[in-house]
Scaffold this motif. Structure first.
Motif, PDB file in Angstrom:
ATOM      1  N   GLU A 188       0.816  -1.212   0.000  1.00  0.00           N
ATOM      2  CA  GLU A 188       0.000   0.000   0.000  1.00  0.00           C
ATOM      3  C   GLU A 188       0.853   1.267   0.000  1.00  0.00           C
ATOM      4  O   GLU A 188       0.546   2.232  -0.693  1.00  0.00           O
ATOM      5  CB  GLU A 188      -0.965  -0.005   1.176  1.00  0.00           C
ATOM      6  N   GLN A 217       3.905   1.657  -1.178  1.00  0.00           N
ATOM      7  CA  GLN A 217       4.717   1.809  -2.382  1.00  0.00           C
ATOM      8  C   GLN A 217       3.902   1.852  -3.679  1.00  0.00           C
ATOM      9  O   GLN A 217       4.441   2.171  -4.737  1.00  0.00           O
ATOM     10  CB  GLN A 217       5.725   0.658  -2.469  1.00  0.00           C
ATOM     11  N   MET A 218       2.616   1.539  -3.621  1.00  0.00           N
ATOM     12  CA  MET A 218       1.805   1.394  -4.825  1.00  0.00           C
ATOM     13  C   MET A 218       1.842   2.634  -5.731  1.00  0.00           C
ATOM     14  O   MET A 218       1.976   2.525  -6.937  1.00  0.00           O
ATOM     15  CB  MET A 218       0.362   1.084  -4.440  1.00  0.00           C
ATOM     16  N   LYS A 219       1.750   3.816  -5.158  1.00  0.00           N
ATOM     17  CA  LYS A 219       1.673   5.032  -5.967  1.00  0.00           C
ATOM     18  C   LYS A 219       2.973   5.345  -6.707  1.00  0.00           C
ATOM     19  O   LYS A 219       2.956   5.982  -7.750  1.00  0.00           O
ATOM     20  CB  LYS A 219       1.269   6.220  -5.098  1.00  0.00           C
ATOM     21  N   SER A 220       4.098   4.901  -6.180  1.00  0.00           N
ATOM     22  CA  SER A 220       5.380   5.205  -6.814  1.00  0.00           C
ATOM     23  C   SER A 220       5.962   4.019  -7.579  1.00  0.00           C
ATOM     24  O   SER A 220       7.105   4.069  -8.024  1.00  0.00           O
ATOM     25  CB  SER A 220       6.386   5.680  -5.753  1.00  0.00           C
ATOM     26  N   LYS A 262      -7.155  -3.335  -4.871  1.00  0.00           N
ATOM     27  CA  LYS A 262      -6.724  -1.933  -4.905  1.00  0.00           C
ATOM     28  C   LYS A 262      -6.964  -1.364  -6.300  1.00  0.00           C
ATOM     29  O   LYS A 262      -7.108  -2.096  -7.270  1.00  0.00           O
ATOM     30  CB  LYS A 262      -5.227  -1.811  -4.544  1.00  0.00           C
ATOM     31  N   GLN A 263      -6.945  -0.049  -6.407  1.00  0.00           N
ATOM     32  CA  GLN A 263      -7.105   0.597  -7.707  1.00  0.00           C
ATOM     33  C   GLN A 263      -5.890   0.294  -8.580  1.00  0.00           C
ATOM     34  O   GLN A 263      -4.746   0.408  -8.135  1.00  0.00           O
ATOM     35  CB  GLN A 263      -7.257   2.100  -7.536  1.00  0.00           C
ATOM     36  N   SER A 266      -2.854   0.630 -10.736  1.00  0.00           N
ATOM     37  CA  SER A 266      -1.929   1.757 -10.808  1.00  0.00           C
ATOM     38  C   SER A 266      -0.707   1.506 -11.691  1.00  0.00           C
ATOM     39  O   SER A 266      -0.002   2.443 -12.045  1.00  0.00           O
ATOM     40  CB  SER A 266      -1.457   2.140  -9.406  1.00  0.00           C
ATOM     41  N   CYS A 267      -0.457   0.252 -12.034  1.00  0.00           N
ATOM     42  CA  CYS A 267       0.699  -0.075 -12.865  1.00  0.00           C
ATOM     43  C   CYS A 267       0.539  -1.489 -13.399  1.00  0.00           C
ATOM     44  O   CYS A 267      -0.257  -2.268 -12.869  1.00  0.00           O
ATOM     45  CB  CYS A 267       1.995   0.048 -12.060  1.00  0.00           C
ATOM     46  N   GLN A 315       3.931   2.947 -18.978  1.00  0.00           N
ATOM     47  CA  GLN A 315       3.759   3.916 -17.913  1.00  0.00           C
ATOM     48  C   GLN A 315       4.250   5.311 -18.286  1.00  0.00           C
ATOM     49  O   GLN A 315       3.794   6.297 -17.718  1.00  0.00           O
ATOM     50  CB  GLN A 315       4.496   3.463 -16.649  1.00  0.00           C
TER      51      GLN A 315
END
Length: 100
Positions: free
Chosen positions: A6, A8-11, A42-43, A45-46, A98
């Motif tokens: 959670e 690290q997910m955004k980066s 989770k949403q 993201s990658c 990405q």
């Protein structure tokens, strides 16, 4: 591990996931399908690269993630040079996805 995912997910630009998990000092760390189920909650993201020689679990992990709109790539962990031949190419494609 969930907290780390959670945080690290955004980066993160790509997640590379095996089915057979090995954690030093832990007798039963679970498996990649459980991680895929958590990530799928989770949403997206990658992209996720699934790299395992377990074809049945690979398809289960792929289906779990794709059902929740995650982009999934497969890099079969087969042969001596699978990292150099298959996995690295999928990482490059995920990075390109990405950054464009």
């Amino acid at each position: 591990m969930r907290q780390l995912i959670e945080m690290q997910m955004k980066s993160t630009f790509v997640i590379s996931l095996d089915h057979d998990l090995h954690v030093p000092g832990v007798d039963d760390p679970g498996d990649g399908l459980k991680v895929a189920q958590f990530i799928a909650s989770k949403q997206s993201s990658c992209p996720v690269i699934i790299h395992t020689s377990n074809a049945v679990k690979s398809r289960e992990m792929q289906g779990t993630l794709e059902a929740e709109n995650w982009s999934v790539r497969l890099a079969g962990a087969i042969g001596e040079y699978w990292i150099e031949k298959d996995w690295i190419m999928e990482v490059a494609k995920a990075y390109e996805q990405q950054t464009t």
